[in-house]
Design an enzyme around this catalytic site. Structure first.
Site, mmCIF file in Angstrom:
data_model
loop_
_atom_site.group_PDB
_atom_site.id
_atom_site.type_symbol
_atom_site.label_atom_id
_atom_site.label_comp_id
_atom_site.label_asym_id
_atom_site.label_seq_id
_atom_site.Cartn_x
_atom_site.Cartn_y
_atom_site.Cartn_z
ATOM 1 N N ASP A 136 75.847 12.212 8.368
ATOM 2 C CA ASP A 136 76.834 12.308 9.438
ATOM 3 C C ASP A 136 76.375 13.333 10.471
ATOM 4 O OD1 ASP A 136 79.173 11.474 10.658
ATOM 5 O OD2 ASP A 136 80.339 13.113 9.800
ATOM 6 N N HIS A 143 83.615 17.567 21.409
ATOM 7 C CA HIS A 143 84.139 17.864 20.068
ATOM 8 C C HIS A 143 83.604 19.209 19.590
ATOM 9 C CE1 HIS A 143 85.331 17.125 15.880
ATOM 10 N NE2 HIS A 143 84.081 17.336 15.495
ATOM 11 N N GLU A 201 88.411 11.335 11.660
ATOM 12 C CA GLU A 201 87.430 11.492 12.735
ATOM 13 C C GLU A 201 86.962 10.099 13.134
ATOM 14 O OE1 GLU A 201 84.338 14.249 11.481
ATOM 15 O OE2 GLU A 201 85.538 15.961 12.150
ATOM 16 N N GLU A 203 84.438 7.683 14.582
ATOM 17 C CA GLU A 203 82.983 7.712 14.760
ATOM 18 C C GLU A 203 82.430 6.290 14.841
ATOM 19 O OE1 GLU A 203 80.794 10.166 12.074
ATOM 20 O OE2 GLU A 203 82.352 11.725 11.971
ATOM 21 N N ASP A 235 85.620 9.186 9.281
ATOM 22 C CA ASP A 235 85.086 10.263 8.456
ATOM 23 C C ASP A 235 86.240 11.216 8.141
ATOM 24 O OD1 ASP A 235 83.307 12.010 7.189
ATOM 25 O OD2 ASP A 235 83.025 13.155 9.025
ATOM 26 N N ARG A 239 90.624 19.854 6.602
ATOM 27 C CA ARG A 239 90.300 21.036 7.398
ATOM 28 C C ARG A 239 90.498 22.351 6.653
ATOM 29 N NH1 ARG A 239 87.107 18.406 10.858
ATOM 30 N NH2 ARG A 239 88.234 16.861 12.101
ATOM 31 N N GLN A 242 87.492 22.794 4.587
ATOM 32 C CA GLN A 242 86.309 22.833 5.461
ATOM 33 C C GLN A 242 86.089 24.245 6.016
ATOM 34 O OE1 GLN A 242 86.290 19.915 8.661
ATOM 35 N NE2 GLN A 242 84.235 20.486 9.323
ATOM 36 N N LYS A 255 84.467 16.484 3.205
ATOM 37 C CA LYS A 255 84.066 15.186 3.750
ATOM 38 C C LYS A 255 83.812 14.133 2.680
ATOM 39 C CE LYS A 255 83.569 16.914 7.988
ATOM 40 N NZ LYS A 255 84.119 16.351 9.216
ATOM 41 N N THR A 259 85.031 7.886 2.811
ATOM 42 C CA THR A 259 84.707 7.526 4.188
ATOM 43 C C THR A 259 85.027 6.056 4.328
ATOM 44 O OG1 THR A 259 82.898 9.131 4.189
ATOM 45 C CG2 THR A 259 82.869 7.476 5.923
ATOM 46 N N GLU A 376 91.428 18.500 17.070
ATOM 47 C CA GLU A 376 91.392 18.685 18.520
ATOM 48 C C GLU A 376 92.745 18.342 19.152
ATOM 49 O OE1 GLU A 376 87.821 17.165 20.706
ATOM 50 O OE2 GLU A 376 87.237 16.538 18.695
HETATM 51 CA CA CA Z 1 82.219 13.670 11.024
#
Ligand code: CA
Length: 429
Positions: A136, A143, A201, A203, A235, A239, A242, A255, A259, A376
């Site tokens: 990834d 971002h 996320e 992607e 993904d 948080r 993380q 993560k 997925t 975000e």
């Molecule tokens: Ca990602």
């Protein structure tokens, strides 16, 4: 401009009527590959057309194919597309060209082709490939800047496409994603329990085609041909853990929980009419090093692909409301091209293998509406999303469904889509 051919012709129509509707993701100009099965039958490769699937195993037996197109269909007749991906892109391109003829309005082989068509409503979809490795990347400067406490682009971000090795075993198609238990730190207290900060996320993925041998590199001139095709990726990101686990080795359990990817792989060739210039760097930002620089890649290594993320909460579902769009973005905003990602990935001689999956990183753009994850959108949970029915969301709650879609459009060409990538948050065990 990337080489176009008869398969991109905007006047071309299919005898599969649904493929000709303007909002259809799978017109005859798309022809993405996937793996499907019908009840009590083995999984095998197929190509989407309208609301139907071309059964490639049946087509390979039909006598309608020869040469490289036959070789491609035979390679795609098993439960994964890895054998097809391993052939490189020429055979799948020959199959695409032949399918474009066979599925056309007025096709003289219509009856024989129709015998190879399966309605999408009758099938289960499967992962398109056995994914040996999942990498990834982090290639949106917007971002990266929003999530960087300094509010600036890091020096290494501008110099190389940053990535980490993800977990391939937990890549799945649509379905439930269990809220994980994680370790986190609140103030000075470290605890273990269901995450409070579950995020998505948005992607774009790239499946590797033939790949490279261990020790060899992939020149930037060969990099886009090293990609078989693209899918959507959610993904899922946790948080709270993380923040805690990230230093010094990067993401791990934040993560690897799961997925989610979309089932159809849209080929590089299908996307050619929608190529766009690579991201234009500011004057004070460093130019990429020569091994990551090629004029053609700078001119058309980007992609004009509009992507959306929508949210459907349990209350919205019960009230019969439509999913609410929370993100509206475009792949043109990405700082690095997929060709640069592939070339950089193999630049130390690391072997990329057929079916390996690369994620682009969160596709956030410059505007508030193009922020492509909740961290975000809600400023790390501080400014919750306000949904039309009055609900608010700092992070995902149990039962929330996240739905991604993507469309490539350009004047003079038939717009193509990716289908959906969907996943629903399940309560923690
Ligand atoms: Ca990602």
């Amino acid at each position: 401009m990337a080489v176009l051919n008869a398969t991109h012709d905007a006047q071309h129509r299919s005898f599969v009527e649904r493929a000709n509707l303007p909002d259809c993701d799978f017109p005859i100009q798309n022809l993405p590959f996937g793996v499907f099965s019908r009840a009590n039958e083995p999984a095998r490769g197929g190509v989407a057309i309208g609301d139907m699937i071309v059964d490639l195993a049946a087509l390979a037996r039909s006598g309608l194919l020869s040469g490289a197109a036959l070789k491609a269909a035979e390679a795609a007749s098993g439960p994964t597309l890895n054998p097809l991906m391993a052939l490189g892109n020429a055979p799948s391109s020959a199959l695409r060209a032949r399918l474009s003829e066979l599925l056309a309005q007025g096709s003289s082989d219509r009856q024989a082709v129709a015998a190879c068509l399966v309605p999408m409503t009758e099938v289960a979809m499967h992962l398109p490939a056995h994914i040996g490795d999942f990498t990834d990347f982090l290639t949106s400067g917007y971002h990266s800047t929003r999530l960087n406490p300094t509010g600036k682009l890091a020096a290494n971000f501008m110099s190389l496409p940053i990535a980490y090795h993800g977990r391939a075993s937990s890549v799945r198609l649509d379905g439930p994603v269990r809220r994980p238990h994680v370790q986190r730190r609140d103030g000075e207290v470290v605890s273990f329990g269901p995450t409070k900060e579950m995020d998505f996320e948005l992607e774009l993925g790239a499946f590797i085609g033939a790949g490279n041998r261990l020790g060899d590199r992939i020149a930037i001139a060969d990099a886009s041909d090293a990609i078989f095709g693209h899918c959507l990726i959610n993904d899922w990101s946790i948080r709270d853990i993380q923040r805690w686990e990230n230093v010094p080795l990067g993401p791990f359990l934040a993560k690897s929980l799961s997925t989610t990817i979309s089932p159809w792989v849209v080929t590089e060739e299908a996307l050619r009419p929608f190529r766009a210039p690579a991201f234009r760097r500011a004057a004070d930002e460093p130019a990429p090093l020569p091994y990551l620089t090629l004029k053609q890649d700078q001119d058309e290594g980007g992609l004009d692909l509009a992507l959306t993320a929508s949210l459907l909460t349990p209350r919205m579902r019960e009230a019969g409301l439509a999913p609410h769009k929370v993100t509206d973005t475009n792949f043109r905003h990405m700082y690095w091209t997929f060709a640069q990602m592939v070339t950089h990935h193999a630049s130390n001689g690391c072997n990329l293998q057929p079916g390996d999956l690369l994620g682009s990183g969160t596709i956030s753009g410059p505007t508030p509406g193009s922020r492509a994850c909740l961290a975000e959108l809600t400023v790390r949970g501080k400014e919750p999303l306000h949904l039309p029915n009055g609900e608010t969301r700092p992070w995902l709650e149990d039962g929330d469904e996240v739905i991604f879609a993507a469309r490539a459009s350009r004047q003079g060409y038939v717009s193509i889509g990716f289908g959906n990538c969907r996943g629903t948050v399940q309560a923690a065990l």
